[in-house]
Design an enzyme around this catalytic site. Structure first.
Site, PDB file in Angstrom:
ATOM      1  N   ARG A  72       0.802  -1.231   0.000  1.00 34.38           N
ATOM      2  CA  ARG A  72       0.000   0.000   0.000  1.00 34.38           C
ATOM      3  C   ARG A  72       0.829   1.273   0.000  1.00 34.38           C
ATOM      4  NH1 ARG A  72      -2.208  -3.228   3.661  1.00 34.38           N
ATOM      5  NH2 ARG A  72      -3.704  -4.599   2.682  1.00 34.38           N
ATOM      6  N   ASP A 125     -14.912 -11.210  11.231  1.00 39.02           N
ATOM      7  CA  ASP A 125     -13.753 -10.649  10.532  1.00 39.02           C
ATOM      8  C   ASP A 125     -13.879  -9.141  10.368  1.00 39.02           C
ATOM      9  OD1 ASP A 125     -11.299 -10.606   9.325  1.00 39.02           O
ATOM     10  OD2 ASP A 125     -11.990 -11.302   7.367  1.00 39.02           O
ATOM     11  N   ASP A 173     -12.257  -6.449  11.146  1.00 41.96           N
ATOM     12  CA  ASP A 173     -11.028  -5.764  11.554  1.00 41.96           C
ATOM     13  C   ASP A 173     -11.302  -4.296  11.883  1.00 41.96           C
ATOM     14  OD1 ASP A 173      -8.434  -7.377   9.877  1.00 41.96           O
ATOM     15  OD2 ASP A 173     -10.517  -7.865   9.517  1.00 41.96           O
TER      16      ASP A 173
END
Lengths: 567, 170
Positions: A129, A302, A304
């Site tokens: 990234r 999930d 996050d």
């Protein structure tokens, strides 16, 4: 003809010799005073991803056109955020290559190549990234868990430090951009879909020596140990795979953490599972924890909390506060006091079914029937990829609105068998019967129980969820949130849940790109689309803006190409 | 599609799983008469208006040349009786009403935020800028008629037997 060549050469020379290195910590602190540059992942330490440039504005954006393209020539998702320093653009290309380009023309000045092993252990693509810069050094994380310093002028490698073994416990990787603070480089890691143990590191920017490590799962003897049943803390995941923010006034870095492992099956890890799905407030000098706030205790979806923390100073209930705004993957927009982690408010910004409200401390009040099931459920919102994910939000101090490219999506959540790590007696156990009678792949990869099919994992431990996309059931939307109230002021809906972020500018524009490759500029005040370009490939990145030779440009990766637009 | 990290045995497990999709009853023998089913396909069912076999027929619906090798009887029966139960994205039916007063029905081929592409019910490829579109209706996702009432029980059994016999070009 000769004159024009000379003129072009002169301009290019001006562009290339005007670079003002080093990029000191003082420059990073005042990055908002260098609007022609893009000096860190989110542009400024407060993670606003706001450009103070206004040459391109609501009046003339209709004339925006492609000025140059960088042909990536790769097959991976192109998630990079480039940096720009005085006319030079630095960007990463998958897997771990770095390019220095003339920011006016896109012509390459140097390249750096890091060779990863043939097999690395990244859950979701061989992506990167972006970079950090400090002094004359660029910093890049790699899929095989190294932190590399590169000379910004020459592209030569200065040092390479091993962060961790990449091929153990199912696999570690490092995909996010580092964050340079003071004389250190702060580095996160990925691997939460495997039975790893997460951390956040601080490295000496000059030597590459690791100065501290914060374990995102408390170890025996550390504060908050004991929120994981049995030995599940040893393999609990909790990665730090995105970028963080820094508040110089309180000398605090803020960093979000990932899901606990196994992702969708919590049978073996009863408890809150700290510090999963949390924001950590750390001292950058020592890595010591100042406070934490957990958005989703004992996560099973999930969800996050690896979004970029947005730091805003604004009035809240008649008092000026140092705030942290956080549109979370769990579908709620949160407002915290960033000096102490105090919960101030939470409001949903996409469809959500799992929480009926919050207690005074911000703990969600759970609604039953929202856990993943062996047969699968599509009645749980938000979906597996959440209401927000890693893509950047953006805050404009002009409109005082926070822009979020949100995912309003229906997905199927499944819970599958998962092997727990062998106990002291060496026996493996399973919370629900293993589909293959225990003969499938070991739990060290994605939770065991095989991949795909009933009982498999796609990806992540103990379950997964296939896409149930239909335009009437799932969509994306750019929304403008008033942070102190959590109120959504406007919404611009798009066909598909996005994987790109947004950038607001002083031209009162919000730029972004859709999964179909439509690059857009919206009016930051109303959400009206004022301009678009049909890029026709997936956008998995967030835009930046900068000056080259005095002219404003906007860059965004579309497909495997970095497109740069100008007037 | 992102690269998938998997060992060779895992990849073959995936392949085996994908091959099972929609294939429940693949090896079951159909009870109907495939010759009679072919007649239903070509006449009363008018299936060839939308589907093709070995290049013969329409393109509005999926090619059926080897459907008997890819889909089991249970899946085929549900597709005949309740075609809306599962519609692949590339065959989703839409109806576009333009600002100039046209209404076009067809299957959705592609779409982004500024345009939509479809194959109209005559098989023509069409594209519309959304700024010229008044409404996009998606409330009936399949163009295929439900044959549970249009055909008799015996006709459906025969048609299933015919479809099941289509194994592609050997």
């Amino acid at each position: 003809m000769r004159i024009s060549r000379i003129t072009i050469l002169a301009l290019a020379t001006l562009s290339l010799t005007g670079q003002n290195l080093p990029v000191t910590f003082e420059r990073l602190l005042k990055a908002d005073q260098e609007p022609g540059n893009w000096l860190m992942y989110s542009n400024t330490y407060n993670s606003w991803r706001f450009s103070r440039l206004s040459q391109i504005n609501t009046e003339n954006v209709k004339n925006l056109r492609v000025k140059w393209m960088f042909q990536g020539r790769h097959v991976e998702k192109f998630e990079t955020t480039p940096l720009v320093v005085d006319g030079i653009m630095y960007l990463t290309r998958p897997e771990n290559d770095v390019f220095a380009l003339d920011a006016e023309t896109g012509r390459a000045l140097w390249t750096y190549h890091h060779q990863n092993p043939e097999r690395t252990f990244n859950c979701c693509g061989k992506v990167n990234r972006g970079l950090a810069i400090l002094g004359n050094r660029l910093f890049m994380n790699t899929l095989d868990m190294h932190l590399i310093a590169i000379d910004a002028k020459s592209g030569q490698e200065l040092w390479k430090t091993k962060i961790h073994d990449y091929a153990v416990s199912g696999g570690y990787a490092a995909t996010g951009a580092p964050l340079a603070v003071k004389d250190k480089v702060i580095v996160g890691m990925a691997g939460g879909e495997h039975p790893i143990s997460g951390f956040l590191d601080g490295y000496d920017a000059v030597t590459g020596k690791r100065l501290w490590r914060f374990n995102t799962i408390p170890q025996p003897g550390e504060a908050n140990f004991g929120t994981w049943a049995g030995d599940s803390w040893k393999t609990g995941g909790v990665a730090t795979w995105n970028n963080g923010s820094y508040d110089p006034e309180t000398n605090t870095i803020f960093w979000g953490t990932s899901n606990p492992w196994p992702d969708y099956n919590g049978d073996f890890r009863a408890g809150d599972n700290l510090y999963s799905c949390s924001v950590l407030a750390l001292d950058p000098d020592t890595g010591k924890l100042k406070w934490h706030f957990q958005f989703t205790p004992h996560d099973l979806h999930d969800w996050d909390s690896t979004q970029n923390p947005i730091l805003i100073d604004a009035p809240f209930r008649d008092r000026q506060r140092k705030l942290m705004a956080w549109p979370n993957r769990n579908g709620f927009f949160y407002l915290l006091d960033r000096t102490n982690g105090e919960f101030l408010l939470a409001k949903p910004f996409v469809r959500q079914t799992w929480a009926s409200g919050f207690d005074d401390k911000g703990r969600p009040l759970l609604v039953s029937g929202n856990d993943p099931t062996p047969e699968g459920t599509d009645k749980v919102f938000p979906g597996i990829d959440g209401g927000a994910n890693w893509m950047s939000h953006s805050y404009s101090p002009l409109t005082k609105l926070l822009y979020v490219f949100a995912r309003d999506e229906q997905r199927l959540f499944t819970k599958n068998a998962v092997r727990h790590a062998p106990g002291e007696d060496g026996a493996e156990t399973a919370s629900i019967p293993l589909p293959d009678g225990g003969r499938g792949p070991r739990g060290a990869r994605g939770g065991g129980g095989g991949m795909f099919g009933p009982g498999g994992n796609v990806p992540g431990g103990g379950g997964g969820g296939r896409r149930t996309f239909a335009p009437e059931a799932s969509w994306g939307k750019v929304i403008a949130i008033d942070p102190p109230s959590g109120t959504i002021k406007w919404e611009h809906r798009v066909v598909t849940p996005p994987w790109g972020g947004v950038m607001a500018t002083a031209g009162n524009l919000v730029f972004g790109g859709t999964l179909e490759g439509v690059v857009f500029a919206l009016d930051a005040r109303t959400g009206q689309r004022l301009w678009y370009f049909a890029g026709n490939d997936r956008v998995y990145a967030s835009p930046i803006s900068y000056l080259a030779n005095g002219k404003q440009y906007v860059s965004l990766a579309v497909g495997d190409v970095l497109l740069t637009f100008g007037l | 599609m992102p690269a998938v990290r998997a060992t060779d045995p895992e990849i073959w497990k995936m392949v085996a799983f994908v091959k099972t999709l929609g294939s429940a009853g693949l090896n079951e023998k159909a009870s109907g008469n495939p010759v009679a089913g072919k007649a239903v396909y070509e006449s009363k069912g008018a299936c060839a208006n939308c589907h093709s076999i070995r290049g013969q027929g329409g393109s509005m619906g999926p090619d059926l040349t080897d459907i008997g090798r890819r889909r089991g009887l249970k899946y085929l029966e549900e597709s005949l009786v309740n075609p809306e139960a599962e519609v692949a994205n590339r065959y989703r039916a839409i109806r576009v009403a333009t600002t100039s007063g046209q209404t076009i029905s067809g299957t959705r081929l592609n779409e982004d935020d500024v345009s939509i592409q479809l194959r109209d019910d005559k098989g023509n490829l069409r594209s519309f800028l959304k700024e010229n579109v008044k409404e996009i209706r998606r409330d009936k996702p399949s163009l295929m008629p439900a044959y549970g009432t249009a055909l008799g029980k015996k006709e459906i059994e025969d048609l299933l037997a015919y479809l099941s016999s289509l194994r592609g070009v050997e």
